[in-house]
Design a protein around this motif. Structure first.
Motif, PDB file in Angstrom:
ATOM      1  N   SER A 159      -0.691  -5.288  -8.908  1.00  0.00           N
ATOM      2  CA  SER A 159      -1.723  -4.464  -8.277  1.00  0.00           C
ATOM      3  C   SER A 159      -1.911  -4.852  -6.808  1.00  0.00           C
ATOM      4  O   SER A 159      -1.966  -3.984  -5.922  1.00  0.00           O
ATOM      5  N   SER A 160      -1.992  -6.153  -6.536  1.00  0.00           N
ATOM      6  CA  SER A 160      -2.109  -6.589  -5.141  1.00  0.00           C
ATOM      7  C   SER A 160      -0.827  -6.307  -4.365  1.00  0.00           C
ATOM      8  O   SER A 160      -0.869  -6.003  -3.159  1.00  0.00           O
ATOM      9  N   PHE A 161       0.314  -6.393  -5.034  1.00  0.00           N
ATOM     10  CA  PHE A 161       1.583  -6.084  -4.379  1.00  0.00           C
ATOM     11  C   PHE A 161       1.622  -4.627  -3.925  1.00  0.00           C
ATOM     12  O   PHE A 161       2.104  -4.316  -2.825  1.00  0.00           O
ATOM     13  N   LEU A 162       1.101  -3.733  -4.752  1.00  0.00           N
ATOM     14  CA  LEU A 162       1.054  -2.324  -4.369  1.00  0.00           C
ATOM     15  C   LEU A 162       0.157  -2.118  -3.152  1.00  0.00           C
ATOM     16  O   LEU A 162       0.489  -1.325  -2.246  1.00  0.00           O
ATOM     17  N   ALA A 239      10.221  11.617  -0.409  1.00  0.00           N
ATOM     18  CA  ALA A 239       8.872  11.986  -0.827  1.00  0.00           C
ATOM     19  C   ALA A 239       7.847  11.062  -0.179  1.00  0.00           C
ATOM     20  O   ALA A 239       8.126   9.919   0.152  1.00  0.00           O
ATOM     21  N   LYS A 240       6.623  11.575   0.015  1.00  0.00           N
ATOM     22  CA  LYS A 240       5.541  10.765   0.554  1.00  0.00           C
ATOM     23  C   LYS A 240       5.030   9.846  -0.548  1.00  0.00           C
ATOM     24  O   LYS A 240       4.436  10.294  -1.536  1.00  0.00           O
ATOM     25  N   VAL A 241       5.257   8.567  -0.376  1.00  0.00           N
ATOM     26  CA  VAL A 241       5.002   7.634  -1.448  1.00  0.00           C
ATOM     27  C   VAL A 241       3.693   6.875  -1.263  1.00  0.00           C
ATOM     28  O   VAL A 241       3.169   6.303  -2.203  1.00  0.00           O
ATOM     29  N   ARG A 242       3.123   6.875  -0.051  1.00  0.00           N
ATOM     30  CA  ARG A 242       1.962   6.024   0.214  1.00  0.00           C
ATOM     31  C   ARG A 242       0.759   6.433  -0.624  1.00  0.00           C
ATOM     32  O   ARG A 242       0.100   5.590  -1.232  1.00  0.00           O
ATOM     33  N   ALA A 243       0.482   7.720  -0.695  1.00  0.00           N
ATOM     34  CA  ALA A 243      -0.670   8.178  -1.484  1.00  0.00           C
ATOM     35  C   ALA A 243      -0.456   7.911  -2.969  1.00  0.00           C
ATOM     36  O   ALA A 243      -1.387   7.529  -3.681  1.00  0.00           O
ATOM     37  N   SER A 244       0.775   8.092  -3.418  1.00  0.00           N
ATOM     38  CA  SER A 244       1.066   7.842  -4.824  1.00  0.00           C
ATOM     39  C   SER A 244       0.897   6.373  -5.178  1.00  0.00           C
ATOM     40  O   SER A 244       0.314   6.024  -6.209  1.00  0.00           O
ATOM     41  N   LEU A 245       1.369   5.490  -4.307  1.00  0.00           N
ATOM     42  CA  LEU A 245       1.222   4.062  -4.572  1.00  0.00           C
ATOM     43  C   LEU A 245      -0.235   3.625  -4.511  1.00  0.00           C
ATOM     44  O   LEU A 245      -0.671   2.770  -5.288  1.00  0.00           O
ATOM     45  N   ARG A 246      -1.003   4.213  -3.590  1.00  0.00           N
ATOM     46  CA  ARG A 246      -2.418   3.858  -3.500  1.00  0.00           C
ATOM     47  C   ARG A 246      -3.156   4.262  -4.775  1.00  0.00           C
ATOM     48  O   ARG A 246      -3.956   3.491  -5.315  1.00  0.00           O
ATOM     49  N   SER A 247      -2.894   5.467  -5.256  1.00  0.00           N
ATOM     50  CA  SER A 247      -3.562   5.911  -6.489  1.00  0.00           C
ATOM     51  C   SER A 247      -3.128   5.075  -7.687  1.00  0.00           C
ATOM     52  O   SER A 247      -3.941   4.765  -8.573  1.00  0.00           O
ATOM     53  N   ALA A 249      -2.226   1.900  -7.567  1.00  0.00           N
ATOM     54  CA  ALA A 249      -2.890   0.603  -7.445  1.00  0.00           C
ATOM     55  C   ALA A 249      -4.337   0.691  -7.898  1.00  0.00           C
ATOM     56  O   ALA A 249      -4.846  -0.211  -8.587  1.00  0.00           O
ATOM     57  N   VAL A 250      -5.017   1.778  -7.531  1.00  0.00           N
ATOM     58  CA  VAL A 250      -6.413   1.941  -7.957  1.00  0.00           C
ATOM     59  C   VAL A 250      -6.497   2.067  -9.471  1.00  0.00           C
ATOM     60  O   VAL A 250      -7.372   1.452 -10.121  1.00  0.00           O
ATOM     61  N   SER A 251      -5.595   2.834 -10.061  1.00  0.00           N
ATOM     62  CA  SER A 251      -5.630   2.996 -11.523  1.00  0.00           C
ATOM     63  C   SER A 251      -5.319   1.688 -12.234  1.00  0.00           C
ATOM     64  O   SER A 251      -5.923   1.378 -13.276  1.00  0.00           O
ATOM     65  N   MET A 252      -4.407   0.879 -11.679  1.00  0.00           N
ATOM     66  CA  MET A 252      -4.101  -0.408 -12.291  1.00  0.00           C
ATOM     67  C   MET A 252      -5.292  -1.355 -12.216  1.00  0.00           C
ATOM     68  O   MET A 252      -5.600  -2.071 -13.171  1.00  0.00           O
ATOM     69  N   ARG A 253      -6.011  -1.353 -11.077  1.00  0.00           N
ATOM     70  CA  ARG A 253      -7.199  -2.204 -10.967  1.00  0.00           C
ATOM     71  C   ARG A 253      -8.280  -1.770 -11.952  1.00  0.00           C
ATOM     72  O   ARG A 253      -8.926  -2.608 -12.593  1.00  0.00           O
ATOM     73  N   GLU A 254      -8.484  -0.474 -12.069  1.00  0.00           N
ATOM     74  CA  GLU A 254      -9.492   0.009 -13.012  1.00  0.00           C
ATOM     75  C   GLU A 254      -9.119  -0.341 -14.452  1.00  0.00           C
ATOM     76  O   GLU A 254      -9.983  -0.718 -15.255  1.00  0.00           O
ATOM     77  N   ARG A 255      -7.859  -0.243 -14.750  1.00  0.00           N
ATOM     78  CA  ARG A 255      -7.429  -0.596 -16.101  1.00  0.00           C
ATOM     79  C   ARG A 255      -7.611  -2.080 -16.368  1.00  0.00           C
ATOM     80  O   ARG A 255      -8.061  -2.478 -17.448  1.00  0.00           O
ATOM     81  N   ARG A 256      -7.279  -2.928 -15.400  1.00  0.00           N
ATOM     82  CA  ARG A 256      -7.460  -4.366 -15.581  1.00  0.00           C
ATOM     83  C   ARG A 256      -8.935  -4.720 -15.699  1.00  0.00           C
ATOM     84  O   ARG A 256      -9.308  -5.600 -16.481  1.00  0.00           O
ATOM     85  N   LEU A 257      -9.812  -4.037 -14.934  1.00  0.00           N
ATOM     86  CA  LEU A 257     -11.240  -4.280 -15.069  1.00  0.00           C
ATOM     87  C   LEU A 257     -11.743  -3.860 -16.439  1.00  0.00           C
ATOM     88  O   LEU A 257     -12.576  -4.551 -17.047  1.00  0.00           O
TER      89      LEU A 257
END
Length: 298
Positions: A159-162, A239-247, A249-257
């Motif tokens: 998650s932090s890597f993303l 493809a534009k990957v920055r928005a996809s990676l940001r979303s 990372a957010v979903s992974m953090r929410e899942r870990r929480l």
């Protein structure tokens, strides 16, 4: 009495045989040493002796027999791949622990007989079966627990890597450069694995997302496989990957929480039983004198 003596003698003989085999291992065959790549043949013995300890060394003769019965299972192989632990070492540790569990009750019974205490035949035999099975399953349970902890820690690091990759992409770096810069920042086993994977991709001159996908399948972390697919789409199709990676990372953090909150709630529920038992014992301690006095006066 005769059966017990025979059982103790057999257990002692097996133990002495394992000690001799462990102290004087058989050297590798010359034809296998010549056919194998340089340095691969002597490594299992050295690794078992110096890295994984005496348990892996003493149990090596039983590895081929355990392999013939289909061990380890597919799930255990996946956990061993996650921990990067050789299958031979795991099977050797299982064999050593099982033999130790089998020999411990007969050895204890022998000491009791020398002290003129006769525990009987059923107790040592039953204890050998129970402890032998427990010793055989202990390394299995340990590998499962360690693999689960490693995957959880890897997901946290991923998650932090993303986030770091997204920051590098926002700064104008390319996909490959962003992956390298993000891997160099962090520390720990997960970042070490990522740096090794990216270095292997550079040396082999293959796309880094292919190596990341292989790493994700080896350690059984599907999030890394999905990340590799997303990055590969950006690297091959633009493809534009920055928005996809940001979303992601957010979903992974929410899942870990969410997982952490669930684990905390489960720990709280487990703590309820000891508290209830302690309270019940306290009530019994307070009420027993009064109840005994009432019953004594009748």
């Amino acid at each position: 009495m005769t059966g017990l003596v025979l059982l103790l003698g057999a257990g002692t003989g097996v133990g002495l045989w394992l000690i001799v085999v462990g102290l004087f291992p058989r050297p590798p065959r010359l034809d296998k040493a010549l056919d194998a790549p340089y340095g691969l043949t002597p490594l299992p013995a050295v690794e078992a002796e110096q890295v994984h300890g005496w348990a892996a060394r003493w149990g090596r003769p039983a590895v081929k027999w355990l392999r013939r019965v289909g061990l380890p299972t597919a799930s255990t192989r996946r956990d061993l791949g996650t921990l990067d632990k050789p299958v031979e070492v795991h099977l050797a540790e299982q064999a050593t622990a099982a033999v130790f569990g089998l020999l411990l009750p007969p050895a204890a019974a022998t000491l009791f007989y020398l002290a003129d205490v006769h525990p009987g035949l059923g107790l040592p035999v039953g204890g050998s079966l129970v402890l032998g099975a427990a010793g055989f399953l202990a390394p299995e349970l340990s590998v499962r627990s360690e693999a689960a902890k490693y995957r959880a820690a890897f997901r946290d690091a991923l998650s932090s890597f993303l986030d770091l990759v997204v920051i590098s992409l926002a700064a104008g770096s390319g996909v490959d450069q962003a992956l390298d810069e993000a891997a160099k920042v962090g520390s720990g086993p997960a970042y070490t694995e990522l740096r090794y994977a990216l270095a292997e991709a550079r040396l082999a001159r293959v796309p880094p997302w292919d190596i990341l996908a292989i790493l994700g399948r080896r350690i059984a972390v599907p999030e890394l496989v999905q990340l590799a697919a997303t990055v590969g789409l950006a690297g091959t199709e633009g493809a534009k990957v920055r928005a996809s990676l940001r979303s992601r990372a957010v979903s992974m953090r929410e899942r870990r929480l969410t997982d952490a909150e669930g684990e905390a709630n489960a720990a709280t529920e487990r703590m309820a039983m000891p508290i209830v038992a302690l309270f019940a014992g306290f009530l019994i301690f307070l009420g027993y004198p009064a109840l005994a006095a009432v019953l004594g006066g009748l």
